[in-house]
Design an enzyme around this catalytic site. Structure first.
Site, mmCIF file in Angstrom:
data_model
loop_
_atom_site.group_PDB
_atom_site.id
_atom_site.type_symbol
_atom_site.label_atom_id
_atom_site.label_comp_id
_atom_site.label_asym_id
_atom_site.label_seq_id
_atom_site.Cartn_x
_atom_site.Cartn_y
_atom_site.Cartn_z
ATOM 1 N N SER A 68 -5.312 -43.884 26.152
ATOM 2 C CA SER A 68 -6.005 -43.725 24.660
ATOM 3 C C SER A 68 -5.486 -42.867 23.506
ATOM 4 O O SER A 68 -4.641 -42.096 23.880
ATOM 5 C CB SER A 68 -7.487 -42.923 25.092
ATOM 6 O OG SER A 68 -8.006 -43.576 26.108
HETATM 7 N N1 SAH Z 1 -7.775 -42.151 30.845
HETATM 8 C C1 SAH Z 1 -7.021 -43.045 30.638
HETATM 9 C C2 SAH Z 1 -7.105 -44.418 29.646
HETATM 10 C C3 SAH Z 1 -6.838 -45.528 30.626
HETATM 11 S S1 SAH Z 1 -7.277 -46.767 30.149
HETATM 12 C C4 SAH Z 1 -5.645 -42.487 30.031
HETATM 13 O O1 SAH Z 1 -5.790 -41.122 29.617
HETATM 14 O O2 SAH Z 1 -4.429 -42.870 29.974
HETATM 15 C C5 SAH Z 1 -8.798 -47.396 31.356
HETATM 16 C C6 SAH Z 1 -8.334 -47.401 32.645
HETATM 17 O O3 SAH Z 1 -9.539 -47.565 33.482
HETATM 18 C C7 SAH Z 1 -7.497 -48.265 33.231
HETATM 19 O O4 SAH Z 1 -6.365 -47.809 33.845
HETATM 20 C C8 SAH Z 1 -8.359 -49.391 34.219
HETATM 21 O O5 SAH Z 1 -7.604 -49.661 35.293
HETATM 22 C C9 SAH Z 1 -9.277 -48.314 34.654
HETATM 23 N N2 SAH Z 1 -10.339 -48.802 35.194
HETATM 24 C C10 SAH Z 1 -11.290 -49.900 34.579
HETATM 25 N N3 SAH Z 1 -12.351 -49.988 35.372
HETATM 26 C C11 SAH Z 1 -12.314 -49.084 36.588
HETATM 27 C C12 SAH Z 1 -13.036 -48.827 37.265
HETATM 28 N N4 SAH Z 1 -14.384 -49.370 37.930
HETATM 29 N N5 SAH Z 1 -12.914 -47.877 38.105
HETATM 30 C C13 SAH Z 1 -11.823 -46.964 38.003
HETATM 31 N N6 SAH Z 1 -11.012 -47.278 36.949
HETATM 32 C C14 SAH Z 1 -11.355 -48.261 36.145
#
Ligand code: SAH
Length: 217
Positions: A68
């Site tokens: 993000s």
């Molecule tokens: N907080 C992260 C942002 C990652 S983007 C950072 O700091 O880099 C969002 C993430 O959510 C992705 O890696 C995706 O695979 C994950 N995601 C999406 N749906 C999900 C779910 N139901 N359970 C766990 N992770 C999920």
């Protein structure tokens, strides 16, 4: 004069500049700014993208996912900290950057990621950087993490149409959940605070996140 320490030195200077920028954009919590100033975001992205790690922008982390934008990380963290949480659940570990920021500000971070490769890569990063208060689970986080519930705060870093019911149930009374709510192309950053009787929702700025997938999402 000391010899240049390469990326290390460059990074501290560029990190300070990022913090300054976030302050100008309205991030006020000094603890949040300090956490961003001391977290090496360049180690949470691919080496090829390291030079862009201190721009205030989301970056690809593979498998169609993104780390993000720092402003959004700061904003969501600030909103969570208002309830002074000690135990936090994150849904969507991704690169692990958001969890690393939280780990400097609360006692214990539980983070779930549905993509095995990202979960294990984040685990390795935390080990290498000696974060000891983050636990990562490869699972569908829309079901929360019942074993460690209730949580004082829950941060969902992927966008969905609704807040998964399990997450509302696993939120402690007095706790707060922060999540982007909306469709695939555009969401609103929302906070929900649980009181003894109701869940109070407040809407903030528009945001763009990758979608929350999985059973309850
Ligand atoms: N907080 C992260 C942002 C990652 S983007 C950072 O700091 O880099 C969002 C993430 O959510 C992705 O890696 C995706 O695979 C994950 N995601 C999406 N749906 C999900 C779910 N139901 N359970 C766990 N992770 C999920």
């Amino acid at each position: 004069m000391m010899k240049s320490q390469g990326i290390g030195m460059t990074s501290q200077r560029t990190r300070d500049r990022l913090v300054e920028r976030l302050r100008n954009e309205g991030i006020r919590n000094p603890a949040v700014l300090a956490a961003i100033g001391s977290t090496p975001r360049h180690l949470f992205v691919d080496e090829a993208l390291a030079s862009r790690a201190y721009e205030d922008t989301a970056l690809p982390i593979g498998l169609g996912q993104t780390i993000s934008q720092p402003y959004i990380v700061a904003r969501m963290t600030e909103l969570l900290l208002e309830v002074e949480p000690s135990k936090v659940l994150e849904v969507g570990t991704g690169s692990g950057y958001q969890a690393a920021i939280l780990a400097k500000l609360v006692d214990k971070v539980y983070s779930t990621e549905r993509l095995e490769a990202l979960a294990s890569q984040a685990r390795q990063r935390f080990r290498k950087l000696a974060y000891r208060n983050i636990r990562v689970q490869h699972s569908d986080g829309s079901w929360g993490w019942p074993q460690f519930a209730p949580f004082d705060a829950i941060i969902v870093t992927a966008g969905g149409e609704d807040i998964p019911r399990a997450l509302l149930e696993q939120l402690a009374v007095g706790g707060r959940l922060v999540m982007p709510l909306g469709n695939r192309t555009q969401q609103t950053l929302v906070s929900v605070t649980r009181t003894p009787t109701v869940y109070e929702r407040v809407d903030f700025e528009p945001v763009v996140f990758v979608p929350l997938l999985g059973g309850a999402g």
